[in-house]
Design a protein around this motif. Structure first.
Motif, PDB file in Angstrom:
ATOM      1  N   ARG A  68       0.824  -1.201   0.000  1.00  0.00           N
ATOM      2  CA  ARG A  68       0.000   0.000   0.000  1.00  0.00           C
ATOM      3  C   ARG A  68       0.866   1.264   0.000  1.00  0.00           C
ATOM      4  NH1 ARG A  68      -4.354  -1.544   4.630  1.00  0.00           N
ATOM      5  NH2 ARG A  68      -2.431  -2.239   5.652  1.00  0.00           N
ATOM      6  N   GLY A  85      -3.322   3.774   1.968  1.00  0.00           N
ATOM      7  CA  GLY A  85      -4.343   3.278   1.054  1.00  0.00           C
ATOM      8  C   GLY A  85      -3.758   3.058  -0.331  1.00  0.00           C
ATOM      9  N   ARG A  86      -4.552   3.351  -1.337  1.00  0.00           N
ATOM     10  CA  ARG A  86      -4.099   3.130  -2.712  1.00  0.00           C
ATOM     11  C   ARG A  86      -4.613   4.252  -3.611  1.00  0.00           C
ATOM     12  NH1 ARG A  86      -2.531  -2.292  -2.352  1.00  0.00           N
ATOM     13  NH2 ARG A  86      -3.598  -3.394  -0.646  1.00  0.00           N
ATOM     14  N   GLU A  95      -7.507   3.812   3.303  1.00  0.00           N
ATOM     15  CA  GLU A  95      -7.958   2.560   3.905  1.00  0.00           C
ATOM     16  C   GLU A  95      -7.743   2.578   5.414  1.00  0.00           C
ATOM     17  OE1 GLU A  95      -6.048  -0.682   1.902  1.00  0.00           O
ATOM     18  OE2 GLU A  95      -6.678  -0.004  -0.080  1.00  0.00           O
ATOM     19  N   THR A 118      -8.803   1.866  11.171  1.00  0.00           N
ATOM     20  CA  THR A 118      -9.028   1.133   9.926  1.00  0.00           C
ATOM     21  C   THR A 118     -10.476   1.304   9.479  1.00  0.00           C
ATOM     22  OG1 THR A 118      -9.759  -0.956  10.927  1.00  0.00           O
ATOM     23  CG2 THR A 118      -7.384  -0.561  10.814  1.00  0.00           C
ATOM     24  N   THR A 119     -10.847   0.645   8.397  1.00  0.00           N
ATOM     25  CA  THR A 119     -12.211   0.731   7.898  1.00  0.00           C
ATOM     26  C   THR A 119     -13.212   0.038   8.817  1.00  0.00           C
ATOM     27  OG1 THR A 119     -11.821  -1.256   6.581  1.00  0.00           O
ATOM     28  CG2 THR A 119     -11.480   0.867   5.490  1.00  0.00           C
TER      29      THR A 119
END
Length: 272
Positions: A68, A85-86, A95, A118-119
């Motif tokens: 990531r 994230g990305r 993310e 986190t999510t």
């Protein structure tokens, strides 16, 4: 000096005694005093102390060993936010994010109170150890629950984001469609003064963006959620926000923060 001056002094005493006794007459000259000597001098050795590195304060971009990407902001007080994230469609998707109170020490950076949002949840007890060159690199690892993830980073191009520029509320004013870290859609309406109202379905909340007192290109942000059905009903979140122009000319906004007890978190990201 005492050794040199002893001989003429003794001769002078003897001459005086002889004269008193009627001897040593004639025109004999008194012995000349010895010339004083100049003590040798030495040049002191001057040692130049090694330069002390400034703090890690700046913004960095790079990759994690799990594949990531990350964007990291180290503030003037060594508090830091690492959004990971990305990138998709030219925009950075969050993310999760790390937040901690670190310490810069002449090229070494560390934090032992890191929170990982986190999510799905918020985890505590992570640590960060890294080395840095101010505004050039930040490389190290995050240890969490017995697992370690390493990271490398370089400075973000000033053509994309200039940390030392003056923050402008005009960059934020208007309407934003932002996605929360938990995946919900949110509409933010920001005034020219930085105050905003936001809705997410039947949940409403409000707050304000304030240029950071350090003068750096970061906004402090606070928001208070309304009653249920807001997930964080009645809770206040404080953190930071950053906005910058993408290569496609659009502007991205990223918000991340925690409550006072660091037990609840919120993050939002979007492009317009």
């Amino acid at each position: 000096m005492q050794t040199k001056l002893a001989v003429p002094a003794l001769s002078l005493v003897m001459a005086t005694l002889l004269a008193a006794c009627g001897g040593g007459g004639g025109d004999s000259a008194s012995p000349a005093a010895a010339a004083p000597t100049t003590p040798a001098t030495t040049t002191p050795v001057v040692t130049t102390p090694a330069p002390v590195l400034a703090s890690a304060q700046d913004t960095y971009i790079g990759t994690l060993s799990d594949g990531r990407e990350h964007q990291t902001i180290v503030l003037e007080n060594d508090q830091f936010y690492t959004m990971y994230g990305r990138t998709a469609g030219g925009a950075f998707g969050i993310e999760g994010f790390l937040q901690g109170n670190g310490k810069s020490n002449n090229g070494s950076f560390s934090a032992t109170d890191v929170v990982d949002s986190t999510t799905t949840t918020l985890r505590t007890g992570a640590t960060v150890t890294a080395t840095y060159a101010p505004g050039v690199s930040l490389n190290g690892s995050v240890v969490e629950a017995g697992s370690s993830v390493s990271f490398t980073s370089a400075p973000i191009s000033t053509a994309v984001f200039n940390y030392n520029a003056t923050p402008k509320l005009t960059d934020l004013a208007g309407s934003w469609s932002l996605t929360s870290l938990r995946g919900t859609s949110n509409i933010f309406t920001v005034t020219s003064t930085g105050a905003f109202t936001a809705t997410s379905g039947a949940c409403t909340f409000s707050g304000a963006f304030v240029p950071r007192a350090s003068g750096k290109n970061i906004f402090d942000v606070n928001m208070t959620f309304g009653a249920a059905p807001c997930v964080l009903a009645g809770q206040t979140i404080k953190g930071i926000a950053v906005s910058y122009v993408l290569t496609n000319g659009k502007r991205q906004l990223i918000i991340a923060g925690l409550d006072a007890g660091r037990t609840n978190s919120a993050a939002f990201v979007g492009v317009r």
